[in-house]
Design an enzyme around this catalytic site. Structure first.
Site, mmCIF file in Angstrom:
data_model
loop_
_atom_site.group_PDB
_atom_site.id
_atom_site.type_symbol
_atom_site.label_atom_id
_atom_site.label_comp_id
_atom_site.label_asym_id
_atom_site.label_seq_id
_atom_site.Cartn_x
_atom_site.Cartn_y
_atom_site.Cartn_z
ATOM 1 N N SER A 145 138.920 96.080 14.537
ATOM 2 C CA SER A 145 139.103 97.311 14.653
ATOM 3 C C SER A 145 139.099 97.837 15.602
ATOM 4 O O SER A 145 140.455 98.228 16.570
ATOM 5 C CB SER A 145 137.352 96.797 15.708
ATOM 6 O OG SER A 145 137.868 96.295 17.004
ATOM 7 N N GLU A 187 135.924 97.325 33.271
ATOM 8 C CA GLU A 187 137.332 96.917 33.471
ATOM 9 C C GLU A 187 138.622 97.989 33.839
ATOM 10 O O GLU A 187 138.934 97.737 34.599
ATOM 11 C CB GLU A 187 137.538 96.333 31.861
ATOM 12 C CG GLU A 187 136.760 94.703 32.010
ATOM 13 C CD GLU A 187 137.315 93.574 31.030
ATOM 14 O OE1 GLU A 187 138.010 93.638 30.424
ATOM 15 O OE2 GLU A 187 136.766 92.735 31.147
ATOM 16 N N MET A 318 131.827 91.254 19.502
ATOM 17 C CA MET A 318 133.379 91.667 19.131
ATOM 18 C C MET A 318 134.064 90.629 20.632
ATOM 19 O O MET A 318 134.631 91.717 21.346
ATOM 20 C CB MET A 318 133.827 93.267 19.134
ATOM 21 C CG MET A 318 133.313 94.465 17.929
ATOM 22 S SD MET A 318 133.890 95.819 17.676
ATOM 23 C CE MET A 318 132.885 96.122 15.655
ATOM 24 N N HIS A 444 133.591 69.673 45.694
ATOM 25 C CA HIS A 444 133.060 70.279 46.442
ATOM 26 C C HIS A 444 134.171 70.584 47.525
ATOM 27 O O HIS A 444 135.465 69.917 47.738
ATOM 28 C CB HIS A 444 132.429 70.100 47.811
ATOM 29 C CG HIS A 444 131.990 70.624 48.664
ATOM 30 N ND1 HIS A 444 131.862 71.607 49.108
ATOM 31 C CD2 HIS A 444 132.129 70.546 50.382
ATOM 32 C CE1 HIS A 444 130.790 72.195 50.808
ATOM 33 N NE2 HIS A 444 131.872 71.236 51.296
HETATM 34 P P1 FAD Z 1 142.351 92.815 16.053
HETATM 35 O O1 FAD Z 1 142.430 92.112 16.977
HETATM 36 O O2 FAD Z 1 142.221 94.008 15.688
HETATM 37 O O3 FAD Z 1 143.206 92.431 15.199
HETATM 38 C C1 FAD Z 1 143.323 93.062 13.314
HETATM 39 C C2 FAD Z 1 144.650 93.568 13.288
HETATM 40 O O4 FAD Z 1 144.784 94.183 11.516
HETATM 41 C C3 FAD Z 1 145.419 94.278 14.241
HETATM 42 O O5 FAD Z 1 146.455 93.959 13.874
HETATM 43 C C4 FAD Z 1 145.752 95.555 13.118
HETATM 44 O O6 FAD Z 1 146.604 95.987 12.753
HETATM 45 C C5 FAD Z 1 146.228 95.079 11.741
HETATM 46 N N1 FAD Z 1 145.666 95.899 10.215
HETATM 47 C C6 FAD Z 1 144.465 96.273 9.980
HETATM 48 N N2 FAD Z 1 144.294 96.974 8.322
HETATM 49 C C7 FAD Z 1 145.103 96.265 8.067
HETATM 50 C C8 FAD Z 1 145.984 95.996 6.972
HETATM 51 N N3 FAD Z 1 145.875 97.180 5.887
HETATM 52 N N4 FAD Z 1 147.562 95.859 6.472
HETATM 53 C C9 FAD Z 1 147.654 95.081 7.667
HETATM 54 N N5 FAD Z 1 147.998 95.121 9.050
HETATM 55 C C10 FAD Z 1 146.293 95.451 8.948
HETATM 56 N N6 FAD Z 1 137.765 90.129 23.988
HETATM 57 C C11 FAD Z 1 137.915 89.323 24.535
HETATM 58 O O7 FAD Z 1 137.402 88.241 24.018
HETATM 59 N N7 FAD Z 1 138.292 88.801 25.704
HETATM 60 C C12 FAD Z 1 139.073 89.873 25.726
HETATM 61 O O8 FAD Z 1 139.177 89.477 28.104
HETATM 62 C C13 FAD Z 1 138.836 91.307 25.801
HETATM 63 N N8 FAD Z 1 139.455 92.419 25.835
HETATM 64 C C14 FAD Z 1 139.521 93.448 25.722
HETATM 65 C C15 FAD Z 1 139.871 94.477 26.049
HETATM 66 C C16 FAD Z 1 140.246 95.988 25.061
HETATM 67 C C17 FAD Z 1 140.873 97.333 26.055
HETATM 68 C C18 FAD Z 1 140.297 95.821 24.337
HETATM 69 C C19 FAD Z 1 140.069 96.919 22.937
HETATM 70 C C20 FAD Z 1 139.216 94.133 23.356
HETATM 71 C C21 FAD Z 1 139.221 93.619 24.381
HETATM 72 N N9 FAD Z 1 138.482 92.435 23.311
HETATM 73 C C22 FAD Z 1 138.701 91.581 24.529
HETATM 74 C C23 FAD Z 1 138.301 92.611 22.109
HETATM 75 C C24 FAD Z 1 139.429 91.802 21.098
HETATM 76 O O9 FAD Z 1 140.784 92.277 21.337
HETATM 77 C C25 FAD Z 1 138.764 91.664 20.075
HETATM 78 O O10 FAD Z 1 137.529 91.142 19.478
HETATM 79 C C26 FAD Z 1 140.158 91.044 18.897
HETATM 80 O O11 FAD Z 1 141.024 91.675 19.026
HETATM 81 C C27 FAD Z 1 139.297 90.878 17.388
HETATM 82 O O12 FAD Z 1 140.117 90.157 16.799
HETATM 83 P P2 FAD Z 1 140.309 90.152 15.610
HETATM 84 O O13 FAD Z 1 141.208 89.135 14.460
HETATM 85 O O14 FAD Z 1 138.778 90.616 14.721
HETATM 86 O O15 FAD Z 1 141.167 91.274 15.493
HETATM 87 P P1 NAD Z 2 130.695 98.111 24.482
HETATM 88 O O1 NAD Z 2 129.530 97.887 23.764
HETATM 89 O O2 NAD Z 2 130.588 96.707 25.888
HETATM 90 O O3 NAD Z 2 129.947 99.585 25.852
HETATM 91 C C1 NAD Z 2 130.105 101.072 25.600
HETATM 92 C C2 NAD Z 2 128.691 101.447 26.205
HETATM 93 O O4 NAD Z 2 129.151 103.003 26.568
HETATM 94 C C3 NAD Z 2 127.601 101.339 26.893
HETATM 95 O O5 NAD Z 2 127.701 100.583 27.655
HETATM 96 C C4 NAD Z 2 126.951 101.849 25.544
HETATM 97 O O6 NAD Z 2 125.229 101.691 26.083
HETATM 98 C C5 NAD Z 2 127.995 103.290 26.121
HETATM 99 N N1 NAD Z 2 127.618 104.538 25.599
HETATM 100 C C6 NAD Z 2 127.320 104.949 24.037
HETATM 101 N N2 NAD Z 2 127.712 105.489 23.917
HETATM 102 C C7 NAD Z 2 127.075 106.277 25.131
HETATM 103 C C8 NAD Z 2 127.109 108.068 24.989
HETATM 104 N N3 NAD Z 2 126.798 109.226 23.819
HETATM 105 N N4 NAD Z 2 126.824 108.166 25.655
HETATM 106 C C9 NAD Z 2 127.404 107.237 27.311
HETATM 107 N N5 NAD Z 2 127.078 106.073 26.714
HETATM 108 C C10 NAD Z 2 127.284 105.178 25.575
HETATM 109 O O7 NAD Z 2 132.062 98.609 24.550
HETATM 110 P P2 NAD Z 2 133.367 98.669 24.764
HETATM 111 O O8 NAD Z 2 133.364 98.633 25.974
HETATM 112 O O9 NAD Z 2 134.333 100.507 23.821
HETATM 113 O O10 NAD Z 2 134.049 97.748 24.408
HETATM 114 C C11 NAD Z 2 133.698 97.674 22.469
HETATM 115 C C12 NAD Z 2 133.910 95.837 22.018
HETATM 116 O O11 NAD Z 2 135.631 95.351 23.048
HETATM 117 C C13 NAD Z 2 133.326 95.402 23.059
HETATM 118 O O12 NAD Z 2 131.953 95.313 21.832
HETATM 119 C C14 NAD Z 2 133.456 93.780 23.151
HETATM 120 O O13 NAD Z 2 132.864 92.939 23.315
HETATM 121 C C15 NAD Z 2 134.953 94.130 23.421
HETATM 122 N N6 NAD Z 2 135.596 94.192 24.498
HETATM 123 C C16 NAD Z 2 135.730 93.096 25.567
HETATM 124 C C17 NAD Z 2 135.737 92.218 26.352
HETATM 125 C C18 NAD Z 2 135.620 91.382 27.184
HETATM 126 O O14 NAD Z 2 135.488 90.036 26.495
HETATM 127 N N7 NAD Z 2 135.772 90.735 28.491
HETATM 128 C C19 NAD Z 2 136.611 93.333 27.050
HETATM 129 C C20 NAD Z 2 137.186 94.669 26.482
HETATM 130 C C21 NAD Z 2 135.986 94.963 25.363
#
Ligand code: FAD
Ligand code: NAD
Length: 466
Positions: A145, A187, A318, A444
């Site tokens: 994504s 975060e 996600m 504990h």
């Molecule tokens: P991705 O990790 O997005 O990997 C997809 C890969 O595919 C990418 O490297 C991309 O370059 C590659 N790709 C795309 N299209 C092509 C193509 N056509 N050819 C070759 N390569 C391609 N989740 C948690 O569970 N815990 C967390 O603490 C957490 N923290 C997060 C913090 C942030 C700031 C963000 C943005 C996300 C976080 N997430 C967290 C969400 C987590 O990163 C995603 O849910 C996870 O990475 C999804 O894994 P994926 O393998 O589906 O895709």
């Molecule tokens: P999110 O879905 O967690 O939060 C988005 C927030 O934006 C929601 O509260 C929503 O109501 C708000 N929002 C949406 N449209 C808006 C608008 N027009 N104006 C104001 N607020 C609005 O999405 P995120 O924080 O961008 O994270 C994206 C994804 O990455 C999530 O699905 C999350 O699961 C994943 N992620 C996971 C972790 C973790 O597991 N600790 C950490 C970072 C990201």
């Protein structure tokens, strides 16, 4: 042309885990990644770097605010070296992504660097520094994504930014405006709050982390407000504009009045969307949903039988660990096994401090489904362990079936909730009752005693320490 049993497009936690499991099961496997480092969003610009910055900023905050109470005096001023903080984060990322290179080699998985795009259902062209084409009996789409934005926002990636830029800022914002009070907003907002920024969260819904249990949202909101976050709930953002070094965000509040926020950075964190650009899914005949997700059935198989999809690019939470489970699931399915994923038991965590963690149903979901349930809740502040570390905020809430006592959901806000939730996952996987948990010994003093106490409370007001 090289030929494979399985080709995986995307090397995030979904893709690389699928590759390892395919290789373990004896399949000739290739993984294609468009970037030069493996690990996807999670390892490069997601889970790992955000946790590295959360840890560093937490140390700083402790040093500034809490060391003195512990009897630790630091002579002189405590200063932040942001450049060093960011480079430590990068070192953690590099070490982690390097680990994936090692795992690919160890499992004899061929790695291709370049954009993978379908030529047809069994051929993938790879366009990169060394372009090539491969043949694959099965393909797993794991392309992940990208950050979403709002139609009227122009992300300049300097001051109007997404999480990717927020992980490598060159200065600490004076005033960071965060659009979206979800996981990323809170975060990364907390990272910069701890480092000294003023942080204003502008959230569309009437509560932060709106998909979590309402009690959890309320508690986290209270704690973050105590930490001087400025929370603006029920605000509909209508414009974001950059003027020099200023960013001006305009929103309508609940009453329809216009509110203006002026800051030096604006983090847009309103969710993420499935990424399929460049994949050329149509050439293979793979269907996408109206929302741009790759459409899959219960076997995570697309409408083209030899093509599967996993992780952020399909429906569901996600989350890295959800993508990983799906990677294993698809590898085992292709190998002819009958794996299973219980999506109800995928935990969700927010790594603020206090942390938030949950598994199973929320109270709102149980009410909507008409399930009769009972609640046991226990405050962290009543634990000796919490007093020892001065982590007094939060609670554990256990929701159990009113008749059978089976645990239906566990929701917690508190120190180390991210690690504690594993107990609830195990309990629910084995369909434990609240009484089962309440009769198990918990060391504990630990924070996990709050789970036992909440379970005792759920079994009939039997909490011992309140
Ligand atoms: P991705 O990790 O997005 O990997 C997809 C890969 O595919 C990418 O490297 C991309 O370059 C590659 N790709 C795309 N299209 C092509 C193509 N056509 N050819 C070759 N390569 C391609 N989740 C948690 O569970 N815990 C967390 O603490 C957490 N923290 C997060 C913090 C942030 C700031 C963000 C943005 C996300 C976080 N997430 C967290 C969400 C987590 O990163 C995603 O849910 C996870 O990475 C999804 O894994 P994926 O393998 O589906 O895709
Ligand atoms: P999110 O879905 O967690 O939060 C988005 C927030 O934006 C929601 O509260 C929503 O109501 C708000 N929002 C949406 N449209 C808006 C608008 N027009 N104006 C104001 N607020 C609005 O999405 P995120 O924080 O961008 O994270 C994206 C994804 O990455 C999530 O699905 C999350 O699961 C994943 N992620 C996971 C972790 C973790 O597991 N600790 C950490 C970072 C990201």
């Amino acid at each position: 042309m090289n030929s494979y049993d399985v080709a995986i497009i995307g090397s995030g936690p979904g893709g690389y885990v699928a590759a390892i499991r395919c290789a373990q099961l004896g399949m000739k496997t290739a993984i294609i990644e468009k970037y030069s480092t493996l690990g996807g969003t999670c390892l490069n610009v997601g889970c790992i770097p955000s946790k590295a910055l959360l840890d560093s900023s937490h140390h700083y905050e402790d040093a500034v605010k809490h060391f003195e109470e512990h009897g630790i005096d630091i002579p002189g001023e405590i200063k932040i070296n942001l450049e060093k903080m960011i480079s430590r984060k990068q070192a953690v990322v590099d070490q982690t992504t390097g680990g994936i290179d090692f795992l690919m080699k160890k499992n004899k998985i061929d790695v291709y660097v370049g954009i993978g795009s379908f030529k047809d259902a069994t051929h993938i062209s790879i366009v990169g520094e060394e372009s090539t084409e491969i043949e694959a009996k099965h393909t797993i789409i794991a392309t992940g994504s990208k950050p979403s934005t709002l139609p009227f926002i122009k992300l300049d990636k300097e001051r109007i930014i997404t999480s990717t830029e927020a992980l490598k800022l060159k200065e600490i914002p004076k005033h960071l405006i965060v659009i979206g009070g979800g996981v990323i907003g809170l975060e990364l907002g907390q990272v910069y709050k701890r480092l000294g920024a003023e942080v204003s969260v502008v959230e569309y819904m009437d509560r932060i982390v709106p998909t979590m249990d309402a009690g959890v949202s309320k508690e986290l909101n209270k704690v973050l407000k105590k930490q001087k976050f400025k929370m603006n709930l029920s605000h509909k953002v209508k414009s974001v504009e950059r003027k020099g070094d200023e960013v001006i965000v305009k929103a309508d509040n609940k009453k329809g009045e216009e509110v203006t926020f002026t800051g030096d950075y604006c983090l847009v964190a309103v969710g993420r969307h499935a990424y399929t650009d460049g994949l050329n899914a149509e050439a293979a005949g793979v269907k996408l949903t109206d929302r741009g997700l790759v459409d899959v059935n219960e076997h995570l198989q697309t409408n083209v039988p030899n093509i599967y999809a996993i992780g952020d690019v399909i429906k569901g939470a996600m989350l890295a660990h959800k993508a990983e489970e799906e990677g294993t699931f698809v590898a085992e399915t292709i190998a002819g096994q009958k794996p299973h994923i219980d999506y109800n038991l995928i935990p969700g965590v927010v790594y603020t401090w206090p942390e938030v963690a949950a598994v199973g149903k929320t109270e709102e979901q149980l009410k909507e489904a008409g399930v009769a349930y009972k609640v046991g809740q226990f405050p962290m502040r009543a634990l000796g362990r919490s007093r020892a570390s001065m982590d007094l905020d939060g609670f554990v809430k256990v929701l159990a079936d009113k008749t059978t006592d089976e645990i239906l959901g566990v929701h917690m806000v508190g120190a180390r909730a991210a690690d504690m939730i594993a107990e609830a996952v195990v309990a629910m996987e084995y369909r434990a009752s609240a009484e089962d948990i309440s009769r198990m010994s918990h060391a504990h003093p630990t924070f996990t005693e709050a789970i036992k106490e909440a379970a005792l409370a759920a079994t009939g007001d039997r909490a011992l320490h309140i």
